[in-house]
Design an enzyme around this catalytic site. Structure first.
Site, PDB file in Angstrom:
ATOM      1  N   ILE A  28       0.834  -1.209   0.000  1.00 23.90           N
ATOM      2  CA  ILE A  28       0.000   0.000   0.000  1.00 23.90           C
ATOM      3  C   ILE A  28       0.868   1.257   0.000  1.00 23.90           C
ATOM      4  O   ILE A  28       0.461   2.303   0.505  1.00 23.90           O
ATOM      5  CB  ILE A  28      -0.965   0.016   1.209  1.00 23.90           C
ATOM      6  CG1 ILE A  28      -0.193  -0.142   2.531  1.00 23.90           C
ATOM      7  CG2 ILE A  28      -2.033  -1.077   1.066  1.00 23.90           C
ATOM      8  CD1 ILE A  28      -1.050   0.077   3.780  1.00 23.90           C
ATOM      9  N   ASP A  29       2.057   1.149  -0.600  1.00 23.35           N
ATOM     10  CA  ASP A  29       3.014   2.260  -0.526  1.00 23.35           C
ATOM     11  C   ASP A  29       3.116   3.089  -1.802  1.00 23.35           C
ATOM     12  O   ASP A  29       3.852   4.076  -1.838  1.00 23.35           O
ATOM     13  CB  ASP A  29       4.402   1.748  -0.136  1.00 23.35           C
ATOM     14  CG  ASP A  29       4.872   0.578  -1.010  1.00 23.35           C
ATOM     15  OD1 ASP A  29       4.563   0.575  -2.218  1.00 23.35           O
ATOM     16  OD2 ASP A  29       5.531  -0.329  -0.468  1.00 23.35           O
ATOM     17  N   HIS A  36      -4.990  -5.124  -1.746  1.00 21.68           N
ATOM     18  CA  HIS A  36      -5.315  -4.742  -0.368  1.00 21.68           C
ATOM     19  C   HIS A  36      -5.746  -3.283  -0.274  1.00 21.68           C
ATOM     20  O   HIS A  36      -5.695  -2.670   0.795  1.00 21.68           O
ATOM     21  CB  HIS A  36      -4.126  -5.010   0.559  1.00 21.68           C
ATOM     22  CG  HIS A  36      -3.885  -6.472   0.794  1.00 21.68           C
ATOM     23  ND1 HIS A  36      -2.718  -6.964   1.316  1.00 21.68           N
ATOM     24  CD2 HIS A  36      -4.671  -7.559   0.566  1.00 21.68           C
ATOM     25  CE1 HIS A  36      -2.792  -8.291   1.408  1.00 21.68           C
ATOM     26  NE2 HIS A  36      -3.967  -8.667   0.942  1.00 21.68           N
TER      27      HIS A  36
END
Length: 251
Positions: free
Chosen positions: A106-107, A122
């Site tokens: 999630i970066d 996600h």
């Protein structure tokens, strides 16, 4: 060393001859960029009470729990730069070799490296939304407030703003998951990178490739449940992608 060179040559050959190459990435590639693994020995979940950070019930009760912990870990991501895995995958896509990146991360580093077809199973912090109305805003807009540790609130109704990340207690984004399953099914060669394949349902994605006659290669510093399905097993992500990059530059 000769055996290792032969292994890298074989991996590169499989990459370049693939008709539908897909990469499936996890936290291991983020650690190369200086981002702590959630579940690693020094990861976020080893710190007191951090399991509450991504608990949806806790967020609805008290969003300051998330924002208090996330101000550095999530909203400091703007300062992080892609690692060699991110940049080589972006190069492979640009050359028309790689068709999709499926990521558990999630970066946003795949996008920062230049990858276009990124499937975030996600969820993604690139969008934040009001938990009460239809208002949405960008990561950058939310980060201005979040970096102070304050709870960002909707300018329309005053309710808390939440990132479009999948919290515990929420279902995975079905559209992204279905797209990931489709890409994995179409793939004749999948690179499994920096994931121990423990978190379901995403961990089952390599099975979609194998079931349809495709092959997989795994680059991870820990064993996975799919290790017995390939002879292309590597431990060191950085070294492996330096070798891929060297060969790619000669093409």
């Amino acid at each position: 060393m000769d055996k290792e060179k032969n292994d890298y040559d074989k991996l590169f050959s499989e990459i370049t001859k693939a008709r539908h190459l897909v990469a499936f990435t996890g936290a291991g590639i983020s650690t190369l960029a200086g981002i702590k693994d959630f579940r690693g020995k020094d990861g976020l979940y080893k710190q007191p009470n951090t399991e509450k950070m991504f608990d949806i019930d806790v967020f609805y009760r008290d969003p300051s729990v998330y924002y208090g912990m996330a101000k550095e870990f999530i909203y400091g991501l703007e300062e992080k730069q892609p690692a060699i895995v991110h940049t080589v995958l972006a190069d492979l896509e640009k050359r028309g070799i790689l068709k999709a990146v499926i990521t558990q991360n999630i970066d946003l580093l795949h996008q920062k490296a230049g990858s276009k077809n990124v499937i975030e199973v996600h969820g993604s912090p690139s969008v934040h939304y009001c938990i009460n109305c239809s208002y949405t805003e960008t990561f950058e807009e939310t980060a201005k407030t979040a970096k102070t540790g304050e709870v960002p609130r909707c300018p329309k109704c005053g309710s808390p703003i939440k990132p479009a990340i999948t919290f515990f207690g929420e279902a995975l984004p079905q559209k992204a998951l279905m797209k990931a399953e489709t890409e994995a099914s179409k793939s004749d060669f999948m690179l499994v990178l920096g994931t121990s394949l423990l978190v379901y349902p995403a961990a089952a994605l390599p099975a979609y490739t194998l079931r349809n006659g495709g092959k997989i290669a795994i680059v991870n510093n820990q064993p996975t449940q799919f290790d017995s399905y390939t002879d292309l097993l590597f431990e060191d992500l950085e070294e492996t992608f330096e070798e891929i990059d060297k060969r790619l530059k000669k093409v």
